[in-house]
Design a protein around this motif. Structure first.
Motif, PDB file in Angstrom:
ATOM      1  N   LYS A 148       0.822  -1.207   0.000  1.00  0.00           N
ATOM      2  CA  LYS A 148       0.000   0.000   0.000  1.00  0.00           C
ATOM      3  C   LYS A 148       0.858   1.260   0.000  1.00  0.00           C
ATOM      4  O   LYS A 148       1.912   1.318   0.648  1.00  0.00           O
ATOM      5  CB  LYS A 148      -0.942  -0.013   1.203  1.00  0.00           C
ATOM      6  N   THR A 149       0.381   2.266  -0.721  1.00  0.00           N
ATOM      7  CA  THR A 149       1.175   3.480  -0.944  1.00  0.00           C
ATOM      8  C   THR A 149       1.624   4.142   0.353  1.00  0.00           C
ATOM      9  O   THR A 149       2.799   4.484   0.501  1.00  0.00           O
ATOM     10  CB  THR A 149       0.367   4.485  -1.787  1.00  0.00           C
ATOM     11  N   LYS A 150       0.704   4.329   1.298  1.00  0.00           N
ATOM     12  CA  LYS A 150       1.074   5.028   2.530  1.00  0.00           C
ATOM     13  C   LYS A 150       2.164   4.272   3.292  1.00  0.00           C
ATOM     14  O   LYS A 150       3.160   4.863   3.718  1.00  0.00           O
ATOM     15  CB  LYS A 150      -0.144   5.230   3.433  1.00  0.00           C
ATOM     16  N   ARG A 152       4.227   2.090   2.120  1.00  0.00           N
ATOM     17  CA  ARG A 152       5.451   2.081   1.320  1.00  0.00           C
ATOM     18  C   ARG A 152       6.207   3.393   1.488  1.00  0.00           C
ATOM     19  O   ARG A 152       7.427   3.411   1.693  1.00  0.00           O
ATOM     20  CB  ARG A 152       5.103   1.820  -0.151  1.00  0.00           C
ATOM     21  N   CYS A 153       5.503   4.498   1.414  1.00  0.00           N
ATOM     22  CA  CYS A 153       6.143   5.806   1.580  1.00  0.00           C
ATOM     23  C   CYS A 153       6.696   5.983   2.993  1.00  0.00           C
ATOM     24  O   CYS A 153       7.775   6.563   3.188  1.00  0.00           O
ATOM     25  CB  CYS A 153       5.164   6.929   1.241  1.00  0.00           C
ATOM     26  N   ARG A 174       4.063  -3.979  -9.032  1.00  0.00           N
ATOM     27  CA  ARG A 174       4.268  -2.838  -8.147  1.00  0.00           C
ATOM     28  C   ARG A 174       5.545  -2.051  -8.454  1.00  0.00           C
ATOM     29  O   ARG A 174       5.836  -1.066  -7.775  1.00  0.00           O
ATOM     30  CB  ARG A 174       4.308  -3.302  -6.686  1.00  0.00           C
ATOM     31  N   ASP A 177       4.999   1.756  -9.239  1.00  0.00           N
ATOM     32  CA  ASP A 177       4.534   2.474  -8.052  1.00  0.00           C
ATOM     33  C   ASP A 177       5.663   2.673  -7.052  1.00  0.00           C
ATOM     34  O   ASP A 177       5.799   3.753  -6.462  1.00  0.00           O
ATOM     35  CB  ASP A 177       3.383   1.710  -7.389  1.00  0.00           C
ATOM     36  N   SER A 178       6.477   1.649  -6.873  1.00  0.00           N
ATOM     37  CA  SER A 178       7.586   1.759  -5.920  1.00  0.00           C
ATOM     38  C   SER A 178       8.608   2.791  -6.386  1.00  0.00           C
ATOM     39  O   SER A 178       9.099   3.601  -5.594  1.00  0.00           O
ATOM     40  CB  SER A 178       8.263   0.399  -5.727  1.00  0.00           C
ATOM     41  N   ARG A 180       8.065   5.340  -8.417  1.00  0.00           N
ATOM     42  CA  ARG A 180       7.451   6.673  -8.309  1.00  0.00           C
ATOM     43  C   ARG A 180       7.498   7.181  -6.870  1.00  0.00           C
ATOM     44  O   ARG A 180       7.764   8.360  -6.616  1.00  0.00           O
ATOM     45  CB  ARG A 180       6.010   6.621  -8.818  1.00  0.00           C
ATOM     46  N   ASP A 181       7.260   6.281  -5.923  1.00  0.00           N
ATOM     47  CA  ASP A 181       7.318   6.687  -4.517  1.00  0.00           C
ATOM     48  C   ASP A 181       8.749   7.003  -4.099  1.00  0.00           C
ATOM     49  O   ASP A 181       8.976   7.890  -3.274  1.00  0.00           O
ATOM     50  CB  ASP A 181       6.725   5.593  -3.633  1.00  0.00           C
ATOM     51  N   SER A 184       9.307  10.438  -5.237  1.00  0.00           N
ATOM     52  CA  SER A 184       8.555  11.361  -4.388  1.00  0.00           C
ATOM     53  C   SER A 184       9.227  11.583  -3.038  1.00  0.00           C
ATOM     54  O   SER A 184       9.310  12.713  -2.548  1.00  0.00           O
ATOM     55  CB  SER A 184       7.137  10.816  -4.180  1.00  0.00           C
TER      56      SER A 184
END
Length: 292
Positions: A148-150, A152-153, A174, A177-178, A180-181, A184
């Protein structure tokens, strides 16, 4: 002179046996000897391991031991070991326990005074690290990032100032997404190496600042398919990485005649800067050239 002799299997012993991560030729002779002669093989997936054994003409009794049953089935295996049986522990690929089942069984064995013998062999994390061109004197293995994004961040923020080289496994679904995070949370300049399908036909190893790596992967869907390892450069203080222009010019001149590692070492000695910083700069420039 060869020192290989057929292994003598010990009773009441658990053998931790790595299996190939792709290329079947990577299995060791010792692993084949153990798998051929133990009383029982505890396997993450008995069907998968059955195909491996069939390839090497090994007939063996198999016992399913996976994430969902390990804690309950460990008692059965402990009892067998205490009765004098020899058991080999294998996962679907690579070294057991490295993001695979086996921890609970090994711990129970050690608590019970049962001998545990590890065999060296294939491991995707170590294979990727050895080819990444990032510092390997100190590193940490982080497994898979949270789905999940949260979460993971949050994990990436905790690791933002980790100075050691970091090793992650990542799935096809994933990967983007990983990355990109990572951009970020860490910014686009953190150097990351993607090692994909190691030891297999379509093996590829590509490194670049994470922003550029993300763009490169987005260009071609094939680049995000298969089994993947991410090797991530550890945190460095920006002041540490500030290189004088003279050192960079010297490095560029030396690189025309010498390999990067030697050129970086000489330029560092001439200008009194860190050779690892020059080496990293040279790798970054090479990556930029590859993209062009």
């Amino acid at each position: 002179m060869s020192t290989h002799n057929q292994i003598a299997i010990l009773p009441s012993t658990l053998y931790v046996v790595p299996t190939p991560i792709g290329n079947l030729g990577d299995i060791t002779q010792r692993a084949l000897d153990v798998l051929s002669h133990v009383d029982l093989i505890a396997a993450e997936d008995t069907r998968h391991t059955g195909l491996l054994l069939q390839h090497f003409a090994i007939s063996a009794s198999l016992f399913a031991l996976h994430d969902h049953n390990e804690q309950t089935k460990a008692d059965i295996l402990i009892a067998k070991l205490q009765d004098g049986h020899s058991i080999a522990l294998v996962s679907d690929a690579g070294t057991p326990l490295i993001n695979d089942p086996g921890y609970h069984l090994v711990r129970r064995c050690r608590e019970a005074g049962i001998r545990v013998i590890p065999l060296p062999g294939a491991c995707a994390a170590i294979a990727a690290l050895s080819a990444a061109g990032l510092p390997s004197d100190r590193f940490c293995y982080e497994g898979f990032l949270p789905a999940k994004t949260k979460s993971r961040c949050d994990t990436l923020r905790e690791l933002e100032k980790e100075p050691r080289t970091m090793i992650f496994y990542e799935s096809t679904h994933r990967l983007l997404d990983s990355l990109r995070d990572m951009v970020s949370v860490w910014g686009a300049e953190r150097y990351v190496v993607l090692a994909r399908e190691l030891t297999k036909t379509w093996e590829s190893i590509y490194g670049a600042p994470v922003g550029a790596l993300l763009a490169w992967i987005e260009e071609d869907e094939v680049r995000r398919k298969g089994e993947m390892v991410l090797i991530v450069e550890g945190y460095k203080d920006s002041a540490e990485e500030r290189l004088p222009p003279e050192a960079l010019r010297t490095l560029a001149l030396l690189q025309k005649e010498l390999p990067l590692k030697k050129a970086a070492a000489l330029a560092a000695e001439i200008h009194g800067v860190k050779k690892n910083a020059l080496y990293r700069h040279g790798l970054d420039k090479s990556a930029e050239g590859d993209e062009a």
